[in-house]
Design a protein around this motif. Structure first.
Motif, PDB file in Angstrom:
ATOM      1  N   THR A  30       0.837  -1.204   0.000  1.00  0.00           N
ATOM      2  CA  THR A  30       0.000   0.000   0.000  1.00  0.00           C
ATOM      3  C   THR A  30       0.873   1.255   0.000  1.00  0.00           C
ATOM      4  N   GLU A  31       0.335   2.305  -0.637  1.00  0.00           N
ATOM      5  CA  GLU A  31       0.959   3.626  -0.627  1.00  0.00           C
ATOM      6  C   GLU A  31      -0.107   4.622  -0.196  1.00  0.00           C
ATOM      7  N   HIS A  32       0.202   5.403   0.786  1.00  0.00           N
ATOM      8  CA  HIS A  32      -0.732   6.412   1.296  1.00  0.00           C
ATOM      9  C   HIS A  32      -2.085   5.792   1.642  1.00  0.00           C
ATOM     10  N   GLY A  33      -2.049   4.575   2.194  1.00  0.00           N
ATOM     11  CA  GLY A  33      -3.266   3.907   2.626  1.00  0.00           C
ATOM     12  C   GLY A  33      -4.074   3.250   1.517  1.00  0.00           C
ATOM     13  N   GLN A  34      -3.576   3.310   0.291  1.00  0.00           N
ATOM     14  CA  GLN A  34      -4.304   2.741  -0.851  1.00  0.00           C
ATOM     15  C   GLN A  34      -3.539   1.550  -1.428  1.00  0.00           C
ATOM     16  N   PRO A  35      -4.243   0.515  -1.870  1.00  0.00           N
ATOM     17  CA  PRO A  35      -3.568  -0.620  -2.514  1.00  0.00           C
ATOM     18  C   PRO A  35      -2.780  -0.139  -3.731  1.00  0.00           C
ATOM     19  N   SER A  36      -1.563  -0.633  -3.868  1.00  0.00           N
ATOM     20  CA  SER A  36      -0.699  -0.187  -4.961  1.00  0.00           C
ATOM     21  C   SER A  36      -0.232  -1.351  -5.835  1.00  0.00           C
ATOM     22  N   ALA A  37       0.110  -2.482  -5.201  1.00  0.00           N
ATOM     23  CA  ALA A  37       0.635  -3.618  -5.959  1.00  0.00           C
ATOM     24  C   ALA A  37       0.553  -4.876  -5.102  1.00  0.00           C
ATOM     25  N   TYR A  38       0.612  -6.008  -5.781  1.00  0.00           N
ATOM     26  CA  TYR A  38       0.717  -7.284  -5.088  1.00  0.00           C
ATOM     27  C   TYR A  38       2.111  -7.843  -5.328  1.00  0.00           C
ATOM     28  N   LEU A  39       2.679  -8.398  -4.304  1.00  0.00           N
ATOM     29  CA  LEU A  39       3.955  -9.074  -4.399  1.00  0.00           C
ATOM     30  C   LEU A  39       3.661 -10.562  -4.283  1.00  0.00           C
ATOM     31  N   VAL A  40       3.982 -11.319  -5.345  1.00  0.00           N
ATOM     32  CA  VAL A  40       3.687 -12.753  -5.350  1.00  0.00           C
ATOM     33  C   VAL A  40       4.939 -13.539  -5.709  1.00  0.00           C
ATOM     34  N   ASP A  41       4.972 -14.778  -5.293  1.00  0.00           N
ATOM     35  CA  ASP A  41       6.064 -15.682  -5.600  1.00  0.00           C
ATOM     36  C   ASP A  41       6.120 -15.922  -7.114  1.00  0.00           C
ATOM     37  N   VAL A  42       7.315 -16.079  -7.655  1.00  0.00           N
ATOM     38  CA  VAL A  42       7.496 -16.263  -9.092  1.00  0.00           C
ATOM     39  C   VAL A  42       6.724 -17.477  -9.610  1.00  0.00           C
ATOM     40  N   GLU A  43       6.791 -18.586  -8.911  1.00  0.00           N
ATOM     41  CA  GLU A  43       6.075 -19.794  -9.352  1.00  0.00           C
ATOM     42  C   GLU A  43       4.569 -19.558  -9.392  1.00  0.00           C
ATOM     43  N   ASP A  44       4.047 -18.871  -8.380  1.00  0.00           N
ATOM     44  CA  ASP A  44       2.617 -18.573  -8.352  1.00  0.00           C
ATOM     45  C   ASP A  44       2.229 -17.644  -9.500  1.00  0.00           C
ATOM     46  N   TYR A  45       3.069 -16.649  -9.765  1.00  0.00           N
ATOM     47  CA  TYR A  45       2.792 -15.718 -10.862  1.00  0.00           C
ATOM     48  C   TYR A  45       2.769 -16.458 -12.205  1.00  0.00           C
ATOM     49  N   GLU A  46       3.765 -17.312 -12.426  1.00  0.00           N
ATOM     50  CA  GLU A  46       3.812 -18.062 -13.687  1.00  0.00           C
ATOM     51  C   GLU A  46       2.616 -18.996 -13.824  1.00  0.00           C
ATOM     52  N   MET A  47       2.190 -19.615 -12.730  1.00  0.00           N
ATOM     53  CA  MET A  47       1.016 -20.476 -12.756  1.00  0.00           C
ATOM     54  C   MET A  47      -0.236 -19.659 -13.095  1.00  0.00           C
ATOM     55  N   MET A  48      -0.348 -18.460 -12.531  1.00  0.00           N
ATOM     56  CA  MET A  48      -1.497 -17.603 -12.833  1.00  0.00           C
ATOM     57  C   MET A  48      -1.498 -17.204 -14.305  1.00  0.00           C
ATOM     58  N   GLN A  49      -0.322 -16.925 -14.857  1.00  0.00           N
ATOM     59  CA  GLN A  49      -0.230 -16.561 -16.271  1.00  0.00           C
ATOM     60  C   GLN A  49      -0.655 -17.733 -17.160  1.00  0.00           C
ATOM     61  N   ASP A  50      -0.224 -18.942 -16.813  1.00  0.00           N
ATOM     62  CA  ASP A  50      -0.627 -20.132 -17.568  1.00  0.00           C
ATOM     63  C   ASP A  50      -2.139 -20.337 -17.504  1.00  0.00           C
ATOM     64  N   ARG A  51      -2.707 -20.141 -16.323  1.00  0.00           N
ATOM     65  CA  ARG A  51      -4.166 -20.283 -16.163  1.00  0.00           C
ATOM     66  C   ARG A  51      -4.912 -19.247 -16.990  1.00  0.00           C
ATOM     67  N   MET A  52      -4.411 -18.020 -16.986  1.00  0.00           N
ATOM     68  CA  MET A  52      -5.060 -16.961 -17.773  1.00  0.00           C
ATOM     69  C   MET A  52      -5.018 -17.287 -19.260  1.00  0.00           C
ATOM     70  N   ALA A  53      -3.895 -17.797 -19.744  1.00  0.00           N
ATOM     71  CA  ALA A  53      -3.786 -18.157 -21.158  1.00  0.00           C
ATOM     72  C   ALA A  53      -4.781 -19.264 -21.498  1.00  0.00           C
ATOM     73  N   LEU A  54      -4.903 -20.245 -20.613  1.00  0.00           N
ATOM     74  CA  LEU A  54      -5.849 -21.335 -20.830  1.00  0.00           C
ATOM     75  C   LEU A  54      -7.283 -20.810 -20.845  1.00  0.00           C
ATOM     76  N   LEU A  55      -7.629 -19.964 -19.888  1.00  0.00           N
ATOM     77  CA  LEU A  55      -8.978 -19.405 -19.829  1.00  0.00           C
ATOM     78  C   LEU A  55      -9.289 -18.537 -21.049  1.00  0.00           C
ATOM     79  N   GLU A  56      -8.302 -17.785 -21.514  1.00  0.00           N
ATOM     80  CA  GLU A  56      -8.509 -16.969 -22.715  1.00  0.00           C
ATOM     81  C   GLU A  56      -8.751 -17.860 -23.934  1.00  0.00           C
TER      82      GLU A  56
END
Length: 85
Positions: A30-56
């Motif tokens: 968070t920055e100034h009390g507002q959500p700014s970004a998510y920090l995720v593990d590399v393996e989790d991020y890559e898995m999410m990208q693969d899932r998004m490609a499959l869903l698309e």
């Protein structure tokens, strides 16, 4: 989900990353009390990208089917055989 201020991330990046790798739990930055970004593990991020490609791909297939853009099994085999040679 863990939450960390951007200033905390700046000061304790190594610890936050170590905790992230150990727990695999995303960290909301968070920055100034507002959500700014998510920090995720590399393996989790890559898995999410693969899932998004499959869903698309599935969404494109469903749209094509709904629009009547389909071919018979024989036609599909003929088209695929050109790519698999």
């Amino acid at each position: 989900m863990k939450i960390a201020l951007v200033t905390t991330l700046k000061r304790q990046a190594t610890k936050i990353l170590a905790d992230l790798h150990a727990s695999k739990e995303p960290v909301l930055i968070t920055e100034h009390g507002q959500p700014s970004a998510y920090l995720v593990d590399v393996e989790d991020y890559e898995m999410m990208q693969d899932r998004m490609a499959l869903l698309e791909g599935l969404a494109k297939g469903e749209a094509a089917f709904s629009e009547g853009r389909v071919v018979s099994h024989v036609q599909a085999k003929e088209r695929m055989s050109k790519w698999l040679k």
